[in-house]
Scaffold this motif. Sequence first.
Motif, mmCIF file in Angstrom:
data_model
loop_
_atom_site.group_PDB
_atom_site.id
_atom_site.type_symbol
_atom_site.label_atom_id
_atom_site.label_comp_id
_atom_site.label_asym_id
_atom_site.label_seq_id
_atom_site.Cartn_x
_atom_site.Cartn_y
_atom_site.Cartn_z
ATOM 1 N N GLN A 148 -24.358 20.562 -10.499
ATOM 2 C CA GLN A 148 -23.375 21.602 -10.209
ATOM 3 C C GLN A 148 -21.955 21.103 -10.466
ATOM 4 N N CYS A 149 -21.719 19.849 -10.145
ATOM 5 C CA CYS A 149 -20.389 19.285 -10.376
ATOM 6 C C CYS A 149 -20.081 19.235 -11.871
ATOM 7 N N GLN A 150 -21.035 18.772 -12.651
ATOM 8 C CA GLN A 150 -20.825 18.680 -14.102
ATOM 9 C C GLN A 150 -20.657 20.045 -14.752
ATOM 10 N N ALA A 151 -21.265 21.079 -14.142
ATOM 11 C CA ALA A 151 -21.203 22.421 -14.717
ATOM 12 C C ALA A 151 -20.103 23.281 -14.110
ATOM 13 N N SER A 152 -19.276 22.700 -13.247
ATOM 14 C CA SER A 152 -18.256 23.493 -12.539
ATOM 15 C C SER A 152 -17.290 24.151 -13.514
ATOM 16 N N ALA A 153 -17.002 25.417 -13.238
ATOM 17 C CA ALA A 153 -16.094 26.177 -14.095
ATOM 18 C C ALA A 153 -14.673 25.643 -13.950
ATOM 19 N N GLY A 154 -13.999 25.526 -15.079
ATOM 20 C CA GLY A 154 -12.616 25.082 -15.045
ATOM 21 C C GLY A 154 -12.462 23.634 -14.644
ATOM 22 N N ARG A 155 -13.543 22.865 -14.746
ATOM 23 C CA ARG A 155 -13.538 21.436 -14.408
ATOM 24 C C ARG A 155 -12.946 21.202 -13.018
ATOM 25 N N LYS A 156 -13.379 22.021 -12.081
ATOM 26 C CA LYS A 156 -12.857 21.926 -10.720
ATOM 27 C C LYS A 156 -13.462 20.772 -9.925
ATOM 28 N N CYS A 157 -14.547 20.200 -10.434
ATOM 29 C CA CYS A 157 -15.208 19.105 -9.715
ATOM 30 C C CYS A 157 -15.005 17.788 -10.440
ATOM 31 N N ARG A 158 -14.719 16.764 -9.655
ATOM 32 C CA ARG A 158 -14.575 15.411 -10.183
ATOM 33 C C ARG A 158 -15.783 14.592 -9.730
ATOM 34 N N LEU A 159 -16.444 13.935 -10.664
ATOM 35 C CA LEU A 159 -17.653 13.174 -10.367
ATOM 36 C C LEU A 159 -17.431 11.692 -10.629
ATOM 37 N N LEU A 160 -17.808 10.886 -9.659
ATOM 38 C CA LEU A 160 -17.778 9.434 -9.801
ATOM 39 C C LEU A 160 -19.208 8.947 -9.575
ATOM 40 N N GLU A 161 -19.927 8.718 -10.668
ATOM 41 C CA GLU A 161 -21.335 8.340 -10.559
ATOM 42 C C GLU A 161 -21.480 6.848 -10.248
#
Length: 303
Positions: free
Chosen positions: A108-121
């Motif tokens: 869901q984070c990777q697919a967030s619209a408008g790049r609203k999610c930041r992911l630190l794997e």
Amino acid sequence: MWGRDHFLVAGRITWDFRRTGEKESDWGNKLMLLPESRNMTMLVIESSPWDKNDFAIPYPTYFHPSTDNEVFRWQNRMRRQKRRYFFSFAGAPRPNLPDSIRTEIIEQCQASAGRKCRLLECRDRANKCYKPIHVMKMFQNSVFCLQPPGDSFTRRSAFDSILAGCIPVFFHPGSAYVQYLWHLPKDYTKYSVYIPANDVKSGKVSIQKILLRIPKAKVRAMREEVIRQIPRVIYAHPRSRLETLKDAFDITVKGVLERVETIRREMREGKNTSYAFAEEFSWKYNLAGTVGEHEWDPLFARP
């Protein structure tokens, strides 16, 4: 008092001291299952919802202030902080745990619209996840921080997000709400968001859409409450003492002393409320003061 006025501090989660197997090669030990420890107050960074003597205390964070002013300056800095990311997640998937929702959260984070999610794997030790500056920088730049369970209910990241003024989003009440009763508000809606893990696992909900529906005024109020909680979840520098603020250590000591005094008073009066309910309902009694029906009962069915 047969040990009831004693307490023990363990810097690990309760499950490390509740080994049920007989093999010495199995993980952990049986400390908390021994008769000698059954009357003591056990302080751990994650407690068992089903045992009456466990009490959770906050995970240590990276901030150990020496003065009240250091805390005040940090809080004001978090209030002024510009937050570029709407929500964020720091963690790795748990493919070996069938009930884990981390894979769904990452997707869901990777697919967030408008790049609203930041992911630190956090897939390997070389990752930035293991360097505090990268984790804290991301949290400081985020409005919401996702805090799903990992190998157990809780994770230190929840306290890192509070320290960063980032509103934690929990997916199981065992991650905070039935844990840190001495340190965090009982009304969890004031400082966090709760999204049932089952809804995420089944694909029923969009985390982004749920968070976007929260009014901006409510978000500001929640962030302010999070920032107000910072002194209560940090441990001041051991060689100093805060003057007007109570840190996690002060609050823990107060909680232990009040518990011991309650037990002592009940013993004088011939009472013992700890035996007034089945121990597996400890989470419910500590949370609400009753063992009646609760909406979270299915989530705490003992394995």
